[in-house]
Design a protein around this motif. Sequence first.
Motif, PDB file in Angstrom:
ATOM      1  N   UNK A 385     -14.173  16.313  32.707  1.00 52.77           N
ATOM      2  CA  UNK A 385     -15.132  16.256  31.613  1.00 52.77           C
ATOM      3  C   UNK A 385     -15.366  17.624  30.986  1.00 52.77           C
ATOM      4  N   UNK A 386     -15.031  18.681  31.729  1.00 53.71           N
ATOM      5  CA  UNK A 386     -15.187  20.046  31.222  1.00 53.71           C
ATOM      6  C   UNK A 386     -13.882  20.805  31.422  1.00 53.71           C
ATOM      7  N   UNK A 421      -6.929  15.696  27.010  1.00 55.77           N
ATOM      8  CA  UNK A 421      -8.110  15.195  26.294  1.00 55.77           C
ATOM      9  C   UNK A 421      -9.302  16.142  26.286  1.00 55.77           C
ATOM     10  N   UNK A 422      -9.527  16.853  27.375  1.00 60.25           N
ATOM     11  CA  UNK A 422     -10.726  17.678  27.444  1.00 60.25           C
ATOM     12  C   UNK A 422     -10.705  18.801  26.401  1.00 60.25           C
ATOM     13  N   UNK A 565     -22.089  12.499  23.651  1.00 63.83           N
ATOM     14  CA  UNK A 565     -21.870  12.435  25.097  1.00 63.83           C
ATOM     15  C   UNK A 565     -20.700  13.330  25.466  1.00 63.83           C
ATOM     16  N   UNK A 566     -20.737  13.869  26.664  1.00 63.78           N
ATOM     17  CA  UNK A 566     -19.672  14.756  27.115  1.00 63.78           C
ATOM     18  C   UNK A 566     -18.341  14.026  27.253  1.00 63.78           C
ATOM     19  N   UNK A 567     -18.382  12.682  27.398  1.00 68.17           N
ATOM     20  CA  UNK A 567     -17.126  11.919  27.501  1.00 68.17           C
ATOM     21  C   UNK A 567     -16.423  11.825  26.154  1.00 68.17           C
ATOM     22  N   UNK A 577     -20.254   5.351  23.242  1.00 69.42           N
ATOM     23  CA  UNK A 577     -20.034   5.013  24.647  1.00 69.42           C
ATOM     24  C   UNK A 577     -21.309   4.460  25.280  1.00 69.42           C
ATOM     25  N   UNK A 578     -21.174   3.907  26.464  1.00 75.60           N
ATOM     26  CA  UNK A 578     -22.294   3.321  27.202  1.00 75.60           C
ATOM     27  C   UNK A 578     -23.360   4.356  27.553  1.00 75.60           C
ATOM     28  N   UNK A 579     -22.930   5.615  27.755  1.00 80.15           N
ATOM     29  CA  UNK A 579     -23.893   6.652  28.135  1.00 80.15           C
ATOM     30  C   UNK A 579     -24.794   7.002  26.949  1.00 80.15           C
ATOM     31  N   UNK A 580     -24.199   7.132  25.771  1.00 82.71           N
ATOM     32  CA  UNK A 580     -24.988   7.399  24.570  1.00 82.71           C
ATOM     33  C   UNK A 580     -25.897   6.217  24.249  1.00 82.71           C
TER      34      UNK A 580
END
Length: 670
Positions: A385-386, A421-422, A565-567, A577-580
């Motif tokens: 993710x980072x 991707x990151x 979101x970080x994703x 995304x689901x997190x947002x």
Amino acid sequence: MEEVCLNSEPVFDEGDEYDSRGDCGPMEHDNETGEKHSKKEPHPPTVGLEFDSFEEAYDFYNIYGKEQGFGIRVSNSWFRSKRKERYRAKLSCSSAGFKKKSEANNPRPETRTGCPAMIVIRLLDSKRWRIVEVELEHNHPVSPQTKRFYKSHKKMIVAARKAQPSPEPVTEIHTIKLYGTASMDAGRNGCSNADERESITPVDHSRHLELKEGDAHAVYNYLCRMKLTNPNFFYLMDFDDDGRLRNVFWADARSRTSSAYFCDMVAIDTTCLSNKYEIPLISFVGVNHHGQSVLLGCGFVGHESVEYFVWIFRTWLKCMLGRQPQVIVTDQHKALQIAVSEVFPEACHCYSLWYIIQRVPEKLGGLKGFEAIKRQLNNAVYNSLKIAEFEASWAEMIRQHGLGDNKWLRTLYEDRMRWVPVYLKDTFFAGMIPIHENESLNAFFDGYVHKHTSFKEFVDKYDLILHRKHLKEAMADLESRNSCFELKTRCNFEAQLSKVYTKEIFKRFQSEVEGMYSCFNTRQVSVNGPIITYIVKERVEIEGNEKEVRIYEVLYETSQVDIRCICSLFNYKGYLCRHALNVLNYNGVEEIPSRYILPRFCKDFKCRQLNDHGSSNVEGYDPVYWCSHLFKQVLPVAEEGAQSQEHYNIALQELQGLLNGFNLVEDNLV
């Protein structure tokens, strides 16, 4: 329209003087000895060839006749009676027909044989002439070695003496220079010269397409037939000085129209080149409003070099009216990288993650501990993710397995900012690249092209391939407009976008809404002015039934309701995304802000684009606008026609009537 046919019987024979009013004009001249300056033979007449004037068409056939050993004449002409404008003509071998019986005491001997060899040309839009019929066979011997000059050839010498300038090349980009070109002989791998109006980077003349017997004619005949039936069909050919075909590019009308909607992200597929297929196919692919791949043009490339890629890229750009893509995805190839930077300097150029991962078994399969290496590589690529996480995971893989000297991995690491991707979180891909380990990517021609598919096989099935793809898109359009999507939760986000998104994109978004229930412990961790940072935990499956908890950071800006979101799923796929969604729900937001509902994934996307294009001049030549506007008008007819058998019969009958009307218009021009 009244038609007048002149010269219904041939009127000239070999002893006649040439009509000084001239059915012959500027041409590629011979010198006074009858020897041509150029040693190249013109290719045979082919249905679909176009010319700037009647004189050019005559010259083309006359030059061809001289090289083959026969003379020509205008045996028939059709004129529009009011304007006295010639709109159709038949150019025949000078041995066509028979002379009328003579009453003279010593009649001249018969020199004609009723030879059928001829071409028929037709005027298009009062501007250009096109060959519409061809007969190449003669019923008498012809020989290019003959020393006899026919009357039509003598006129060429007279024209040369007058030093008339040669005509300018054809100015429309889709046409090719039509005479004084290479032979269509398959053994020379040639078809015709490319348009040379613009200087393009010269290429290595020793590299060309390896065409087998029949391939050259199959490709060229297909392109001519498509151009004849669809004026918005585009093609261009590139030849070396010996008449050998180096590159070909073409795009049908639908591909050109699709580029107006979907050329913001373009994948340049060179799978056939990298896998050494028999056909060196290169295709330009976008993503449509259903998440389906859509063809934006394709071609054959004679060599994997910068110069050849530059030619094909510039040709594609011209075909698409100069629309520059924002993102270009290619295979990891140095020549591709240089060519993309030269032709598309403003685009973000990325390497295809899927292509790279597919090569892992080939490149690393022989190493000790391959399965462990593959697992660690996938973890570094897909789960970081980072940037710091990726760097640490990659370094650990290299250290643990002693891979510091592996050239392929070293190259991948040097190019990491183009494919991992990151590093690409700020780039919008609209679903063009896979970002999860279980995602796959299918090439546009998957299932239709294999390693030994020939050029002829490919062009023979090309129309069928596109028909199936277009049918799939049309069915998706119909389902998206008429279907009521099943809701699986009570979340208002799901209900909101069920009315907006196309069916396939809604299904993907719906998966994120359902995934909200695997998220827990949403909490605020810091505040910086209007920006609040949240932590969202999610239980995810890793291998088998095992699960692990992953932590995602979400930034929420309260005044503008901005969220990230970080994703970075929104940039990768085009929806939140689901997190947002969890953070929006946590803050009492009941509807997703409009900035996060991309028009390109909405049911009415093409209609919106048409409105944006509304300033187009309908009276001018704008086929993209015409096609878009007609498509919009026909869609309601198709939808209503599918409601019942009676509606279907009426719609089908009326549409057939329209097609018959088009044919009548064509007949009036013939």
